[in-house]
Design an enzyme around this catalytic site. Structure first.
Site, PDB file in Angstrom:
ATOM      1  N   SER A 748       0.807  -1.338   0.401  1.00  0.00           N
ATOM      2  CA  SER A 748      -0.086  -0.061   0.484  1.00  0.00           C
ATOM      3  C   SER A 748       0.535   0.855   0.105  1.00  0.00           C
ATOM      4  O   SER A 748       0.592   2.741  -0.239  1.00  0.00           O
ATOM      5  CB  SER A 748      -1.271   0.570   1.020  1.00  0.00           C
ATOM      6  OG  SER A 748      -0.166   0.242   2.358  1.00  0.00           O
ATOM      7  N   LYS A 791      -7.096   4.489   8.791  1.00  0.00           N
ATOM      8  CA  LYS A 791      -5.819   5.157   7.744  1.00  0.00           C
ATOM      9  C   LYS A 791      -6.698   5.988   7.954  1.00  0.00           C
ATOM     10  O   LYS A 791      -5.514   7.434   8.074  1.00  0.00           O
ATOM     11  CB  LYS A 791      -5.704   4.546   6.526  1.00  0.00           C
ATOM     12  CG  LYS A 791      -4.346   3.185   6.124  1.00  0.00           C
ATOM     13  CD  LYS A 791      -4.512   2.863   4.905  1.00  0.00           C
ATOM     14  CE  LYS A 791      -3.550   2.288   4.684  1.00  0.00           C
ATOM     15  NZ  LYS A 791      -3.513   0.931   3.308  1.00  0.00           N
TER      16      LYS A 791
END
Length: 841
Positions: A748, A791
């Site tokens: 990611s 996140k």
């Protein structure tokens, strides 16, 4: 006048003794209640803290001498016994000069040592016999003036005969008394005088108080030897009696052993004759009764019958008998047919879930769906649930709530660190100490065959040469197989299909694919600050108040205080750290309440937390750190929730190359190398495009000055792109992710690493309030990633204002509370070119 009185007429002036320094005119007397210390002996005396007075300590420091006198024999304890050896406690009695004998031993203090319990160990060396002539002081210590005496010795044949007789008696006594060993014999041979020899032997044998005092008062060595021979004869008689008793005991033991073997033979004979053995028959009868009540299935019943027949022919003295009996007990104690009836009430279950758990709406909805299906179809064998989320979000308590909602028993065991397959499937009975695995043990513990069993920390299973527990769990968690689960110890199928298994994990990436395929994942995200404040107010604070014995009026935390506590000290996605800090504040409140006479409410302000809890663990604006070219903020999702990370790059002189540090995993290493290759390629493409544009402009033969200026601008752009490309070719680039002790992996951070390399090559800074996440493909596509909610929450905590994320993840933003999205801009992108347009504004 008695012989003793006659002996003491021969006295020596203490200040005229030729062998020793001048003795003090007065001496402190320590009463003792055990055997005396004779002249020439060195022995320790332990004085309790109460008896070792400052006056005694001062006297010992000043003179270095002390006198030891026996307490008269009529001063015994209430139980008729004297005080334990070498301990001067006197049963809390005050001893006066009237209670002690006048004749004792004058000793020199060799050493004194204070012990941990406050008592003092005084090591003394007996010097002379002495007699107290006048007691000059009674408290706080007994002190007296005194006379000292030497032995009265007539060296003749009679004395020599006495000496040899004593030595011979000691030799005979040494055969039955271990105290008279070779060291004792050597000490006797090296005695400096007959009197010292007599004292040494007397010290070694057991003399009662009157005998010991009589021996101490005997100055004539011949008389001392005569008394000593009597004592040795008595000691020898006692030792002979002890030996006789010991021999009789040994004979009885041998007799018992003989009887034991005869009884064992008798058991065999009775077995051959078909006669019952009482103890063994009772065991078998009890096992038979349990077998009838156990409700064993056909295969298990057959195995139990075979083992029972084997047990009946094994002697109960054989080790195999206990092995077989233990196996049968395990087999018959299992709940083959016992179960609890499910009591599914959806409204009650929903109410309980709402009461015990704040938030977690998706998880609670899935649990209610599961319960609804169980109510409609009780025999439904649903998939195995796996609650995945960071620590402290309530995974274990959710499992317990499921059990309560069904009315089933609950059992939990941790799989963390488990490395042995036998922990799951048991040991084979060929091994010493074999036992079933944890699943069968759990069923025996709960006593029903349909409990809720929680497999905690399933993502932390280990693997070793002893096998792979994860592979062993495949059979346990597969509904198509677990109806005939075979434990190695039992070696018969057991139906686990009625058991509801609930697993928990922090990071599903660590769970092997075959095992993950057998479970339905219910993801539990971390709590927001508002959710944590509600949890603290409704659950954590009342719980800690009760735990610490505080009332509501003793302690309170306002919303601003809780907000600062969470943001500066307990930023983790769960509530465990927050609960620990609330507990710490409760302890402070308890101390303040107990210490203060006035009852005052403990209610700290936000600016007082640092003084109470120490420096803040987290900074409020972490995003302001990346203020140089080549540093970009990324977003990460770990087993502990969301977090931000900084991708740092540094140029080193060299001919190209790429270096990675920060304990990166294989996937992240590949992602970084891909980013480096892609950035180098787009710089090359940009140089080629700019060169083509320049050539086109030159061929246009423009006449206007405006067109000339544009051509110059194109030349400047080409120059910049060429410099950036040459920079990567002429420098070795070092890419690092801080927190090097923490392992990192996953794809990611692909676009983040690519942007950091591009920023370094072009020397352009990236806005510090910009963060991003997304996997980068080799063609520049931005691919979707997981953990968007976590996140975004981490970015909010760190002060991030703008987030770039994959376009396919835009739908995941709905999971983020609207109040946390407020004030933030989100840019979904499909290609890395879009990332450059946004980041390079």
């Amino acid at each position: 006048m008695s012989d003793i009185e006659t002996e003491y007429q021969v006295q020596i002036d203490p200040n005229q003794h030729s062998d020793e320094k001048a003795f003090p005119p007065e001496v402190v007397i320590i009463p003792i209640m055990n055997s005396p210390i004779f002249p020439g002996m060195i022995a320790p005396i332990i004085l309790t803290e109460e008896k070792f007075t400052p006056e005694l300590d001062s006297y010992l420091m000043k003179t270095g001498y002390v006198a030891l006198n026996l307490v008269k024999s009529d001063l015994k304890g209430d139980d008729g016994e004297f005080v334990a050896e070498e301990h001067i406690d006197f049963d809390n009695r005050e001893i006066s000069s009237k209670d002690i004998y006048k004749v004792g031993v004058l000793c020199k203090v060799v050493k004194k040592l204070k012990l941990p319990d406050g008592s003092v160990n005084v090591l003394v060396h007996g010097i002379k016999r002495y007699r107290a002539s006048e007691f000059t002081e009674e408290t706080p210590v007994i002190k007296a003036s005194y006379d000292v005496f030497d032995d009265l010795l007539d060296a003749d044949e009679e004395l020599d005969a006495y000496t040899r007789s004593v030595i011979n008696q000691v030799k005979r006594l040494s055969e039955v008394n271990t105290y008279f060993n070779e060291e004792m014999k050597l000490a006797m041979l090296n005695s400096p005088s007959p009197g010292a020899l007599a004292d040494l032997v007397a010290f070694a044998i057991s003399l009662d108080i009157p005998e010991a005092q009589d021996f101490l008062e005997t100055l004539v060595v011949k008389k001392r030897f005569a008394k000593l021979l009597v004592y040795l004869k008595r000691e020898k008689d006692v030792a002979d009696i002890q030996k006789k008793i010991s021999d009789e005991v040994n004979d009885k033991v041998n007799k018992y052993q003989r009887e034991y073997f005869l009884r064992e033979q008798l058991k065999v004979i009775r077995s051959e004759l078909g006669m019952d053995d009482d103890e063994k028959s009772r065991d078998i009868k009890l096992l038979r009764e349990k077998m009838e009540e156990a409700g064993l299935p056909e295969e298990a019943l057959k195995a139990a019958e075979e083992e029972m027949e084997r047990l009946e022919v094994i002697p109960d003295s054989s080790p195999e008998y206990n092995v077989a009996r233990t196996y049968l007990n395990w087999m018959l104690d299992l709940p083959w047919s016992k179960k609890t009836e499910d009591k599914v009430d959806i409204p009650v279950a929903k109410k309980k879930l709402e009461k015990d758990h704040y938030g977690l709406e998706k998880a609670k909805e899935r649990i209610l769906e599961f319960l609804a299906v169980k109510k409609l179809k009780p025999q439904f064998d649903g998939t195995i649930l796996c609650l995945a989320g960071p620590p402290g979000v309530g995974k274990t308590s959710l499992g317990r709530s499921i059990a309560d909602s069904l009315g089933r028993k609950f059992y939990r065991f941790s799989l963390g660190g488990m490395r042995d397959e036998a922990e799951i499937k048991g040991h084979r009975r060929t091994y010493v100490g074999a036992m079933p695995g944890r699943i069968i043990q759990a069923l025996k513990r709960v006593e029903v065959n349909n409990p809720v069993i929680m497999l905690d920390e399933i993502d932390k299973l280990g693997q070793s040469f002893q096998g792979d527990p994860a592979s062993a769990l495949l059979e346990v968690l597969d509904p198509e197989q677990n109806h005939s689960f075979i434990d190695h110890y039992l070696d018969v199928p057991f139906d686990l299909s009625k058991v509801l298994f609930v697993a928990t994990a922090n990071y599903i990436g660590n769970i092997p694919e075959p095992l993950l395929d057998r479970m339905e994942i219910i993801e539990l995200s971390g709590y927001t600050i508002e959710e944590k404040i509600s949890i603290a107010t409704k659950w954590v604070i009342p719980k800690q108040l009760k735990k610490h014995g505080l009332a509501k009026g003793d302690f309170s935390l306002g919303v601003p205080v809780l907000k600062k506590l969470i943001s500066d000290y307990a930023r983790e996605p769960g509530v465990r750290a927050m609960e620990q800090y609330v507990a710490k504040l409760c302890r402070k409140a308890a101390l303040a309440k107990v210490s203060s006479r006035r009852s005052k409410k403990f209610s700290p302000k936000a600016n007082e937390l640092e003084k109470i809890l120490g420096s803040a663990r987290y900074q409020s604006e972490l995003a302001q750190k990346n203020v140089v070219a080549g540093v970009v903020t990324g977003l990460a999702w770990t087993s502990f929730g969301g977090d931000i990370l900084f991708i740092e790059t540094l140029p080193l002189k060299g001919k190209g190359g790429f270096k990675l540090t920060g304990q990166l995993g294989n996937v992240m290493n590949e992602s970084a190398n891909l980013a480096y290759s892609y950035v180098k390629k787009i710089l090359e493409d940009q140089v080629d495009e700019q060169k083509k544009a320049k050539a086109a402009k030159e061929k246009a033969k423009a006449k206007k000055k405006k067109k000339v200026v544009k051509t110059a601008k194109v030349e400047g752009d080409v120059k910049k792109e060429v410099e950036a490309l040459d920079f990567l070719s002429d420098h070795e680039v070092h890419l690092h992710l801080p927190a090097g002790a923490t392992p990192k992996d996953g794809p990611s951070a692909g676009i983040t690493m690519a942007l950091a390399l591009y920023s370094l090559a072009t020397n352009k800074k990236i806005k510090p309030t910009l963060a991003m996440t997304g996997e980068l493909s080799l063609t520049g596509k931005v691919l979707p990633v997981g953990g968007i909610k976590e996140k975004v929450l981490a970015a909010k905590r760190a002060g991030i204002k703008t987030i770039i994320l994959p376009k396919e993840n835009a739908k995941d933003l709905k999971e983020v509370p609207e109040n946390h999205r407020k004030g933030m801009k989100f840019f979904p992108v499909e290609h890395f070119d879009d990332v450059l347009k946004i980041a390079m504004k």
